[in-house]
Design a protein around this motif. Structure first.
Motif, PDB file in Angstrom:
ATOM      1  N   SER A 196     -58.637   9.962 -44.463  1.00 31.07           N
ATOM      2  CA  SER A 196     -57.566   9.929 -43.738  1.00 31.07           C
ATOM      3  C   SER A 196     -56.731   8.595 -43.801  1.00 31.07           C
ATOM      4  CB  SER A 196     -57.824   9.707 -42.118  1.00 31.07           C
ATOM      5  OG  SER A 196     -58.364  10.875 -41.783  1.00 31.07           O
ATOM      6  N   ALA A 199     -54.128   3.284 -40.994  1.00 28.22           N
ATOM      7  CA  ALA A 199     -52.919   2.605 -40.033  1.00 28.22           C
ATOM      8  C   ALA A 199     -52.536   1.421 -40.908  1.00 28.22           C
ATOM      9  CB  ALA A 199     -53.215   2.228 -38.585  1.00 28.22           C
ATOM     10  N   GLN A 300     -62.311  11.073 -24.981  1.00 30.91           N
ATOM     11  CA  GLN A 300     -61.540   9.932 -25.320  1.00 30.91           C
ATOM     12  C   GLN A 300     -61.989   8.974 -24.322  1.00 30.91           C
ATOM     13  OE1 GLN A 300     -57.401   9.943 -24.622  1.00 30.91           O
ATOM     14  NE2 GLN A 300     -56.821   8.777 -26.507  1.00 30.91           N
ATOM     15  N   THR A 385     -60.686   7.431 -35.313  1.00 28.84           N
ATOM     16  CA  THR A 385     -59.713   7.278 -34.365  1.00 28.84           C
ATOM     17  C   THR A 385     -59.780   5.884 -33.554  1.00 28.84           C
ATOM     18  OG1 THR A 385     -61.234   8.173 -32.440  1.00 28.84           O
ATOM     19  CG2 THR A 385     -59.675   9.586 -33.797  1.00 28.84           C
ATOM     20  N   ASP A 388     -56.247   3.561 -34.434  1.00 34.45           N
ATOM     21  CA  ASP A 388     -54.908   4.629 -34.304  1.00 34.45           C
ATOM     22  C   ASP A 388     -53.920   3.760 -34.194  1.00 34.45           C
ATOM     23  OD1 ASP A 388     -53.183   6.087 -32.233  1.00 34.45           O
ATOM     24  OD2 ASP A 388     -54.591   7.849 -32.809  1.00 34.45           O
ATOM     25  N   GLU A 389     -52.879   4.201 -35.010  1.00 32.09           N
ATOM     26  CA  GLU A 389     -51.492   3.246 -35.015  1.00 32.09           C
ATOM     27  C   GLU A 389     -50.789   3.222 -33.484  1.00 32.09           C
ATOM     28  OE1 GLU A 389     -49.457   0.789 -36.529  1.00 32.09           O
ATOM     29  OE2 GLU A 389     -49.796   2.204 -38.267  1.00 32.09           O
ATOM     30  N   ASP A 390     -50.825   4.486 -32.927  1.00 23.47           N
ATOM     31  CA  ASP A 390     -50.074   4.655 -31.641  1.00 23.47           C
ATOM     32  C   ASP A 390     -50.814   3.937 -30.625  1.00 23.47           C
ATOM     33  OD1 ASP A 390     -48.203   6.459 -32.775  1.00 23.47           O
ATOM     34  OD2 ASP A 390     -49.308   8.136 -32.472  1.00 23.47           O
TER      35      ASP A 390
END
Length: 463
Positions: A196, A199, A300, A385, A388-390
């Motif tokens: 992947s 980020a 999560q 995860t 994670d950029e967000d």
């Protein structure tokens, strides 16, 4: 006569009150003047507090530690027009606070329009900040526009561009550390196995450790200057030859960090077998934490930080890191001699490893490091995860990226000087089991008030 006496008494009382008020005002004014003079004498350069929401102008303890160890003089040269800096007070204001912390630091502003030879002298362009140490002969350049991140979402509708973060401290401290130090470490990210994309803000934070970041396609040919290899979310397996190459690299003192893929179709048997040799067992399925889940998904959840591992020791109970679709990890017995295991992230006991056929409750590891005292380590994190950029952009106080930089720092025996960019956006609070907490305010309390109101109204009507 009595009325006249009363009037005189009232006037006398009013006069006394007035005189007392004037005296009190005079005393307070005098005290304010004395205090102001005293503060000016004590702080000739001025005394002010950083009232910005995210403490944009406040220098962190990490930078203070780096600056306290400076032995060489460092110059910071800002090549910018005065008019540009006047429209953005953040840069000069932060530099003033920053350089005040060490007599080894100084800064000056040079207008390249008035002094065009300065660009050639420092090998830079207008809008650059040059960090220079003459003793080591090393320099580093920052670009003013790259100190900010921007949100362009409203540009085509309103023409507005909003600055979302300010990264001057992180980049400046990295540059100061770089120009005053000799050795530089090198980290390689693998490619060619369905990895992947890491980020971009995470890559920036890793670079702030003072390391170089490269890409590595062929694990059969690991560069001699490679200090750590990061395999991020590989959904395709490495070959037998690559597994043997990684094993030889770790045994020889190299460091490897693996982020498990969140993809259901991921097939990584050779990678899993390599992990097992160093005592890290990856089991089937995904983790679902029934106690520390976030909002409405058990998959999560907020990880639990352990102590005495050199990675998450300084985190508190209030600190948070969010992960999703994590693979179940367990500590096994290392087949390799001299390697010891340290779990630094785990779940609560009320967590299930969920597969299509079973749900097994236990406490599972989410992050484990297997390391040898004289060099060599393998670090495994249960899901890509974690980075994670967000999530990192929205919840700037989360420790997701600091976990990674701390783990890298431990593996490479570095001082972690990676300082995240300071957000200029509104922060959001994250709460465990938010629906359960919100339920009384959304349903129970309003319903109780309605029922109470109906009861009162009914009683009054009957009267």
């Amino acid at each position: 006569m009595k009325n006249n006496n009363d009037k005189k008494a009232a006037l006398s009382k009013n006069t006394k009150t007035g005189l007392l008020s004037i005296a009190a005002i005079a005393v307070v004014t005098a005290l304010a003047i004395i205090l102001n003079v005293a503060l000016n004498l004590a702080f000739p350069e001025g005394l002010e507090a950083d009232l910005s929401d995210k403490k944009v102008y406040t220098v962190t303890d990490t930078s203070k530690s780096v600056l306290s160890e400076l032995k060489e003089d460092v110059s910071i040269i800002v090549l910018s027009k005065e008019s540009d800096l006047n429209s953005d007070k953040r840069i000069e204001k932060f530099l003033t606070n920053y350089t005040a912390l060490s007599d080894k630091l100084s800064y000056k502003i040079i207008d390249p329009i008035q002094n065009p030879s300065a660009l050639e002298k420092y090998g830079a362009s207008e809008g650059d900040i040059v960090v220079l140490c003459e003793s080591t002969g090393k320099s580093s350049k920052l670009t003013i526009k790259d100190l900010y991140s921007y949100d362009y979402s409203e540009y085509f509708t309103t023409g507005n561009i909003t600055a979302t973060s300010f990264d001057m401290e992180g980049q400046l401290t990295t540059a100061v550390n770089y120009v005053t130090k000799d050795a530089v470490k090198n980290i390689y990210f693998t490619s060619g196995h369905g990895e992947s994309e890491f980020a971009s803000s995470g890559l920036s934070d890793i670079a702030k450790l003072g390391v170089n970041v490269y890409s590595l396609e062929n694990l059969n040919s690991i560069p001699e200057n490679c200090n750590e290899i990061i395999i991020y979310g590989a959904s395709e397996d490495i070959s037998n030859e690559e597994a043997q190459s990684l094993e030889k690299y770790i045994d020889g003192g190299g460091n490897v960090m693996i982020f498990a893929s969140k993809a259901q179709t991921a097939k990584t048997e050779n990678l899993t077998s390599l992990m097992k040799k160093y005592g890290i067992i990856e089991e089937d399925g995904y983790l679902a934490d029934m106690k520390k889940y976030y909002i409405n998904s058990y998959f999560q959840f907020f990880v639990t930080f352990t102590k005495n591992n050199g990675i998450t020791d300084d985190f508190t109970e209030d600190d948070k890191a969010l992960i999703e679709y994590a693979r179940p990890l367990k500590e096994g017995e290392a087949q390799k001699q001299g390697f010891t295991l340290n779990t630094f992230l785990e779940t609560t006991f009320n967590t299930y490893a969920v597969t299509e056929d079973s749900q097994v409750m236990d406490t599972y590891a989410v992050g484990i490091m297997s390391e040898k005292e004289d060099g060599g380590s393998l670090t495994v994190i249960g899901s890509e995860t974690l980075i994670d950029e967000d999530v990192m952009k929205q919840y700037t106080s989360f420790k997701n990226m600091q976990i990674v930089t701390n783990a890298i720092s431990r593996a490479l025996d570095l001082k972690n000087i990676s300082i995240p960019a300071k957000s200029l956006e509104v922060s959001y609070n994250a709460v465990n089991n938010a629906i359960i907490i919100a339920l009384p305010f959304m349903i129970i309390i309003p319903a109780a008030l309605i029922i109470y109101g109906l009861v009162v109204w009914t009683k009054k009507k009957r009267r």
